[in-house]
Design an enzyme around this catalytic site. Structure first.
Site, mmCIF file in Angstrom:
data_model
loop_
_atom_site.group_PDB
_atom_site.id
_atom_site.type_symbol
_atom_site.label_atom_id
_atom_site.label_comp_id
_atom_site.label_asym_id
_atom_site.label_seq_id
_atom_site.Cartn_x
_atom_site.Cartn_y
_atom_site.Cartn_z
ATOM 1 N N ARG A 181 -5.804 4.956 0.846
ATOM 2 C CA ARG A 181 -5.271 5.988 -0.038
ATOM 3 C C ARG A 181 -3.844 5.637 -0.422
ATOM 4 N NH1 ARG A 181 -9.493 6.717 -1.048
ATOM 5 N NH2 ARG A 181 -10.856 8.551 -0.924
ATOM 6 N N HIS B 20 -8.134 0.155 -8.035
ATOM 7 C CA HIS B 20 -9.163 1.023 -7.441
ATOM 8 C C HIS B 20 -10.578 0.571 -7.813
ATOM 9 C CE1 HIS B 20 -9.124 5.257 -5.494
ATOM 10 N NE2 HIS B 20 -10.146 4.544 -5.035
#
Length: 335
Positions: free
Chosen positions: A248, A296
């Protein structure tokens, strides 16, 4: 497309095995025709296909009338869907839904995520990024684009991953898979994890950070993991170390990382996640040296959608057979 029927009454308890045989399914995924037909074959009830991140009033109404949802619909619409019994997320992350009132909502709604579905692709992306930095592939790719032959400048700085000391933050499926991929390189791997890690406390972590050549963040996004690698811990990374984050974006202080990379103190960073996504124009990470941004994409693969449908189908089978589904989200733990 078929409109989902209104359920006869709102469910009274979180009992996924009691799903009606004609349960209505709401899908918010980008699918081709064959994938849509496959889902229709899995669930005998009506199926409604919506656009991703839909704000359509029709889609919101159908979600409110559906028993099952597949994808990542808006959190506010999930909360307002009184008949929804099971939400199969198309992600591992649950951040979008963390702010909902789960002590209440969890009484009627079971949420499952993708669990270890991304273990192989994310672990391979981490390994690829580390190898690219160690072997100068990122630099060489840039030189090729500029038609610049700089063998004598590049070759002396190349490093070997063999025998490197690696710290993996986390001990989930991705972390364990990455450790397996590193084993043939003879890397010494340690895990930071409270329950069963080689390093279990923050005090131990502080003491041992300087030992490692590579640090890989694979932790979920919780209050406990936010800013774990603050400026102080970034500064404790050994000179030349590579920092990887595929968990994250809230894990690390990006300003501290940029400063350490720009000064040449760190050997590089592989970042699949950032605090702000998409990364805005002009952000220092776009131009910072020795940074690989994978945007991502680490969990991606050509068969990603097929594997998501496979997991959904298996959980549907489990639920209708009265068995516990895979990858139930534990809201009290944040993952």
């Amino acid at each position: 497309m078929v409109h989902a029927p209104h359920a006869p009454h709102a469910p009274q308890a979180c009992d996924p095995a009691a799903l009606p045989p004609d349960a209505a399914l709401y899908v918010e995924l980008a699918l081709d025709d064959a994938e849509r037909e496959r889902l229709r074959a899995v669930v005998p009830g009506p199926v409604w296909f919506a656009e991703q991140d839909s704000d359509s009033a029709d889609d919101a109404r159908v979600l409110a009338e559906s028993h099952i949802a597949l994808g990542n619909p808006r959190a506010d619409l999930v909360e307002k869907a009184p008949h929804l019994r099971w939400l199969q997320l198309a992600s591992v992350g649950i951040d979008r839904y963390a702010g909902l009132d789960w002590p209440v909502l969890g009484q009627r709604l079971t949420v499952t995520n993708l669990g270890g579905l991304f273990a192989d692709p994310v672990a391979e992306t981490c390994l690829a990024g580390i190898l690219a930095l160690y072997r100068g592939v990122d630099v060489l790719a840039g030189l090729r684009a500029g038609e610049s032959w700089s063998k004598l400048d590049v070759r002396p700085g190349l490093r070997l991953l063999s025998g490197a000391r690696v710290l993996i933050l986390g001990r989930g499926s991705i972390a364990l898979r990455l450790a397996e991929l590193l084993a043939p390189f003879g890397c010494s791997v340690a895990h930071f994890a409270r329950g069963d890690g080689d390093i279990r406390t923050r005090r131990e972590l502080d003491a041992r950070i300087p030992e490692f050549d590579v640090v890989v963040g694979l932790l979920p996004g919780t209050d406990d993991t936010a800013d774990l690698f603050d400026r102080r811990r970034v500064d404790r990374l050994r000179p030349g170390a590579v920092f990887v984050n595929a968990g994250r974006g809230t894990l690390a202080d990006e300003d501290a990382l940029v400063a350490a990379l720009a000064s040449g103190r760190l050997g590089g960073a592989v970042l699949d996640v950032t605090r702000e996504e998409p990364l805005p124009a002009g952000h220092p990470l776009w131009s910072c040296p020795n940074v690989i941004l994978t945007q991502h994409t680490a969990g991606g693969s050509r068969d990603e959608t097929r594997r998501i449908i496979d997991l959904f189908a298996d959980n549907w089978r489990r639920l209708t057979a009265g068995e516990p589904p895979r990858n139930v989200v534990r809201w009290s733990k944040g993952y």
